[in-house]
Design a protein around this motif. Sequence first.
Motif, PDB file in Angstrom:
ATOM      1  N   LEU A   6       0.824  -1.217   0.000  1.00 11.19           N
ATOM      2  CA  LEU A   6       0.000   0.000   0.000  1.00 11.19           C
ATOM      3  C   LEU A   6       0.854   1.261   0.000  1.00 11.19           C
ATOM      4  O   LEU A   6       0.526   2.242  -0.686  1.00 11.19           O
ATOM      5  CB  LEU A   6      -0.934  -0.014   1.210  1.00 11.19           C
ATOM      6  CG  LEU A   6      -2.066  -1.041   1.188  1.00 11.19           C
ATOM      7  CD1 LEU A   6      -2.868  -0.998   2.471  1.00 11.19           C
ATOM      8  CD2 LEU A   6      -2.975  -0.816  -0.015  1.00 11.19           C
ATOM      9  N   VAL A   7       1.956   1.242   0.746  1.00 11.85           N
ATOM     10  CA  VAL A   7       2.856   2.399   0.748  1.00 11.85           C
ATOM     11  C   VAL A   7       3.466   2.594  -0.641  1.00 11.85           C
ATOM     12  O   VAL A   7       3.562   3.723  -1.144  1.00 11.85           O
ATOM     13  CB  VAL A   7       3.956   2.219   1.813  1.00 11.85           C
ATOM     14  CG1 VAL A   7       5.037   3.280   1.644  1.00 11.85           C
ATOM     15  CG2 VAL A   7       3.361   2.301   3.203  1.00 11.85           C
ATOM     16  N   GLY A   8       3.880   1.478  -1.279  1.00 13.87           N
ATOM     17  CA  GLY A   8       4.420   1.582  -2.630  1.00 13.87           C
ATOM     18  C   GLY A   8       3.401   2.120  -3.619  1.00 13.87           C
ATOM     19  O   GLY A   8       3.731   2.966  -4.468  1.00 13.87           O
ATOM     20  N   ALA A   9       2.144   1.632  -3.524  1.00  8.51           N
ATOM     21  CA  ALA A   9       1.094   2.125  -4.417  1.00  8.51           C
ATOM     22  C   ALA A   9       0.829   3.607  -4.183  1.00  8.51           C
ATOM     23  O   ALA A   9       0.651   4.380  -5.132  1.00  8.51           O
ATOM     24  CB  ALA A   9      -0.184   1.313  -4.218  1.00  8.51           C
ATOM     25  N   ALA A  10       0.808   4.007  -2.913  1.00 10.01           N
ATOM     26  CA  ALA A  10       0.578   5.424  -2.603  1.00 10.01           C
ATOM     27  C   ALA A  10       1.701   6.294  -3.160  1.00 10.01           C
ATOM     28  O   ALA A  10       1.458   7.406  -3.657  1.00 10.01           O
ATOM     29  CB  ALA A  10       0.467   5.608  -1.093  1.00 10.01           C
ATOM     30  N   GLY A  11       2.946   5.786  -3.112  1.00 14.03           N
ATOM     31  CA  GLY A  11       4.062   6.547  -3.666  1.00 14.03           C
ATOM     32  C   GLY A  11       3.944   6.729  -5.170  1.00 14.03           C
ATOM     33  O   GLY A  11       4.200   7.816  -5.701  1.00 14.03           O
ATOM     34  N   VAL A  12       3.553   5.663  -5.881  1.00 12.50           N
ATOM     35  CA  VAL A  12       3.393   5.758  -7.329  1.00 12.50           C
ATOM     36  C   VAL A  12       2.277   6.744  -7.677  1.00 12.50           C
ATOM     37  O   VAL A  12       2.422   7.566  -8.599  1.00 12.50           O
ATOM     38  CB  VAL A  12       3.104   4.370  -7.926  1.00 12.50           C
ATOM     39  CG1 VAL A  12       2.715   4.484  -9.399  1.00 12.50           C
ATOM     40  CG2 VAL A  12       4.321   3.464  -7.779  1.00 12.50           C
ATOM     41  N   VAL A  13       1.167   6.668  -6.962  1.00  8.16           N
ATOM     42  CA  VAL A  13       0.055   7.589  -7.215  1.00  8.16           C
ATOM     43  C   VAL A  13       0.476   9.026  -6.961  1.00  8.16           C
ATOM     44  O   VAL A  13       0.154   9.946  -7.741  1.00  8.16           O
ATOM     45  CB  VAL A  13      -1.154   7.205  -6.343  1.00  8.16           C
ATOM     46  CG1 VAL A  13      -2.239   8.278  -6.422  1.00  8.16           C
ATOM     47  CG2 VAL A  13      -1.723   5.859  -6.781  1.00  8.16           C
ATOM     48  N   ALA A  14       1.222   9.261  -5.873  1.00 13.76           N
ATOM     49  CA  ALA A  14       1.673  10.620  -5.559  1.00 13.76           C
ATOM     50  C   ALA A  14       2.581  11.164  -6.655  1.00 13.76           C
ATOM     51  O   ALA A  14       2.473  12.337  -7.039  1.00 13.76           O
ATOM     52  CB  ALA A  14       2.400  10.615  -4.213  1.00 13.76           C
ATOM     53  N   LEU A  15       3.481  10.322  -7.173  1.00 16.54           N
ATOM     54  CA  LEU A  15       4.349  10.763  -8.263  1.00 16.54           C
ATOM     55  C   LEU A  15       3.549  11.100  -9.518  1.00 16.54           C
ATOM     56  O   LEU A  15       3.840  12.072 -10.221  1.00 16.54           O
ATOM     57  CB  LEU A  15       5.387   9.685  -8.572  1.00 16.54           C
ATOM     58  CG  LEU A  15       6.528   9.511  -7.573  1.00 16.54           C
ATOM     59  CD1 LEU A  15       7.374   8.305  -7.944  1.00 16.54           C
ATOM     60  CD2 LEU A  15       7.387  10.767  -7.513  1.00 16.54           C
ATOM     61  N   CYS A  16       2.529  10.288  -9.806  1.00 18.58           N
ATOM     62  CA  CYS A  16       1.706  10.534 -10.994  1.00 18.58           C
ATOM     63  C   CYS A  16       0.977  11.865 -10.908  1.00 18.58           C
ATOM     64  O   CYS A  16       0.817  12.572 -11.912  1.00 18.58           O
ATOM     65  CB  CYS A  16       0.691   9.405 -11.168  1.00 18.58           C
ATOM     66  SG  CYS A  16       1.411   7.829 -11.672  1.00 18.58           S
TER      67      CYS A  16
END
Length: 324
Positions: free
Chosen positions: A111-121
């Motif tokens: 979930l932390v990894g997914a949140a990081g990718v979304v934040a970068l996008c």
Amino acid sequence: MRLAAGLGIALALGAAGGGWWLPAGVVLAGLLVWCLPRPEVPPRAAPLAEGARLVARLGVVPVFASACGTYLLPQYRVPVAVAVVLVVTVADASGLVLARYWRGWLLGIVLVGAAGVVALCLAIAPERGTGSGPGWTGLFAAAAVLFPLLAGRKPDRWLAGTVAAGLVVCAAALYQLGPVRLGLSGAPLRDLLAAVDGQAIEPLLAGVVVIAAVPAALGALTQARGTLPRPSGSVLCGLLAAVGAALLDPSRALLVAAALALAEVLVTSLLTLSARRRDARAVASAALAVTLLAWVPGPDLLIAVGVLAVGVLLVRPPARTRAA
């Protein structure tokens, strides 16, 4: 966990077939899971239902294994995918089960990894390309390839949370790459990092994918084995999954997994209707399964039929020798 493990490949297929309808495809796939009836199978049809269940669970193992190969060592995708299947087969044969404590930590990392990718996008303005993808019928193509990543879940808060996470990640990916660029990508999460100048954290992304995919593959293989005895049942299921990981590219593996998962829904719903004539959920799930199966390419449907036949043979009890 299951959605996170295969989402990288599913995003590419969903965008290619569904365009901007990809987030709606997540919702439709979740709706189909919610509509599934309580199975009521006649005894004579039990091998068919059990075989469909076995291959539907087993069909996602090559998808998760291919995800590991695609993001960890893309130039050696097939050997890595087969190695992942071998590891989870040995783990299941030895009775390894992840404790709830470790599953919680793994889910948190994903979930932390997914949140990081979304934040970068969302942090960097996207470069818009040309083309908008297919029309509204792309909804069914997107739901078909996303359904096997949701299949097997009970209609509860975990299903709702998984659908919500899928919606966020799909929307962010479409916002950053657009439907055409996303649909042409073989490794969309890696391309997302390239689009936002995040290549430096690609090793971290590969680690998150492995952390998500390997436990998901182990859980899927354990569910597929079901009542088959260890270690023979684990070895049989592992051999089938290894063949799929070696012969099918990631896109084809997910399409076959979609066909197998939808075939299980159709078989279970029809058998339930034959036992109970009135079941609104069985009618709805059968209609949705047929609609989504229509968007799976014919060659992949033929492969799924062959795999389903093998699954029925695996679970069929041996014929008893008649007494003279």
